[in-house]
Design an enzyme around this catalytic site. Structure first.
Site, PDB file in Angstrom:
ATOM      1  N   CYS A 128      60.837 -20.533 -76.086  1.00  0.00           N
ATOM      2  CA  CYS A 128      59.454 -20.878 -76.424  1.00  0.00           C
ATOM      3  C   CYS A 128      59.354 -22.140 -77.279  1.00  0.00           C
ATOM      4  O   CYS A 128      58.507 -23.010 -77.032  1.00  0.00           O
ATOM      5  CB  CYS A 128      58.762 -19.705 -77.120  1.00  0.00           C
ATOM      6  SG  CYS A 128      59.685 -19.040 -78.524  1.00  0.00           S
ATOM      7  N   HIS A 240      53.449 -20.648 -82.454  1.00  0.00           N
ATOM      8  CA  HIS A 240      54.493 -21.345 -83.223  1.00  0.00           C
ATOM      9  C   HIS A 240      54.026 -22.760 -83.568  1.00  0.00           C
ATOM     10  O   HIS A 240      53.358 -23.418 -82.761  1.00  0.00           O
ATOM     11  CB  HIS A 240      55.781 -21.459 -82.406  1.00  0.00           C
ATOM     12  CG  HIS A 240      56.518 -20.171 -82.222  1.00  0.00           C
ATOM     13  ND1 HIS A 240      56.200 -19.003 -82.877  1.00  0.00           N
ATOM     14  CD2 HIS A 240      57.600 -19.874 -81.424  1.00  0.00           C
ATOM     15  CE1 HIS A 240      57.045 -18.044 -82.502  1.00  0.00           C
ATOM     16  NE2 HIS A 240      57.896 -18.547 -81.627  1.00  0.00           N
TER      17      HIS A 240
END
Length: 335
Positions: A128, A240
């Site tokens: 990711c 994130h």
């Protein structure tokens, strides 16, 4: 078009259901697979109830065109042959095959065509943190080759799964209620804290997560770029953030970079410091693009540029990226 999701009960599996529905992914049938624990569970998709089948070594993947797998590296390795035996394209969200030479590692905004060469019928979805970074790097790479990247990540609890998100909620509740704090998903309490470790440490002092960013970026971008990462778990719930410094072959002006990001595939420019306008995970959770802000020249290097990115790592960092790969395959097939 017959589609399967393997590992549907996890955070990414659930996101697959949402993303396929949101994007009106073209399919005639959806088949769901899970472990003994989740087999028999019912999920609603497009108004229809679908029962989760037990993942087994049998002929259940006969007729499946695309299988999205998100059940961990061990399961992916064990069941890869079963899943691809009858011609299904396996788009795998685990770390199992990412660095295999004959498995393409794909971020559609950067290297979509790599997905067309898949000797084993497998396409790997990158980590990711790597996905959102390379989407941003690609915009700069088009201006001047990137030689070095320094990146610090600020990774939300959701990167460790749905149970980790629940634990963060519970920790805050416990602290505010003066109760003992439950610590299971992370090495330490995450609430009111941050942990400078994501994944296990390797011999060189970097964690596996940090080394993924080094190795995967080079493979995806077909580049000799060197990436030095520090990955940190923070008590954000979802999405994130990354602070990125790049060194390019020639100096890139802030104006050039802003224009490149504004026109970049899969990017949204959100960079207005005077108005305190910049990307933050609280507001980007649930959104598709990678958001870029805080763009500035590096003060220590004429060829350096610094910027900040935020993206929902369950979406673009996992399920959405995999679905975009499948959409690309369908587009090429129908072209």
């Amino acid at each position: 078009m017959k589609v399967a999701i393997v590992g549907v009960s996890g955070a990414v599996g659930q996101e697959f259901l949402r993303v396929l529905d949101e994007r009106n992914f073209p399919m005639d049938e959806l088949v769901l697979f899970g472990s003994k624990r989740s087999a028999g569970t019912m999920y609603t998709f497009r108004g229809k109830q679908i029962e989760v089948k037990l993942l087994q070594h049998n002929d259940d993947f006969k007729g499946i065109d695309i299988a999205f797998t998100s059940a961990g590296a061990g399961t992916s390795k064990e069941f890869a042959d079963t899943i691809t035996k009858f011609g299904a394209v396996m788009i795998d969200n685990s770390s199992a095959f990412r660095m295999d030479n004959d498995v393409p590692l794909v971020v559609p905004e950067v290297n979509a065509a790599d997905a067309l060469e898949r000797p084993h019928g497998i396409i790997a979805n990158p980590n990711c943190t790597t996905i959102q970074m390379v989407v941003a790097l690609e915009a700069i790479e088009k201006l001047s080759h990137i030689k070095k990247v320094h990146v610090s990540t600020y990774q939300a609890a959701s990167g460790a799964g749905a149970a980790a998100m629940d634990e963060l909620y519970e920790q805050y509740r416990q602290i505010l209620a003066n109760e003992p704090v439950t610590i299971e998903k992370f090495a330490y309490q995450l609430a009111f804290n941050l942990i400078p470790q994501v994944d296990v440490f390797t011999e060189n002092g970097y964690t596996k997560e940090e080394m993924k960013m080094y190795n995967e970026t080079r493979k995806i971008m077909h580049s000799d770029v060197k990436v030095s990462a520090t990955c940190v778990r923070v008590p954000a719930l979802r999405a994130h953030s990354e602070s990125i410094w790049v060194e390019t072959e020639r100096p890139i002006s802030v104006e050039e970079a802003r224009e490149a990001f504004a026109n970049g595939d899969g990017l949204i420019l959100q960079d207005n410091p005077a108005e305190k306008d910049y990307p933050m995970p609280l507001f980007i959770a649930g959104k598709d693009p990678v958001y870029v802000g805080r763009i500035r020249k590096d003060l220590s290097n004429e060829n350096g540029l610094t910027f900040w990115i935020v993206s929902d790592q369950i979406k673009k960092g996992a399920a959405l990226n995999a679905v975009q790969i499948a959409e690309y395959l369908i587009k090429v097939k129908n072209a």
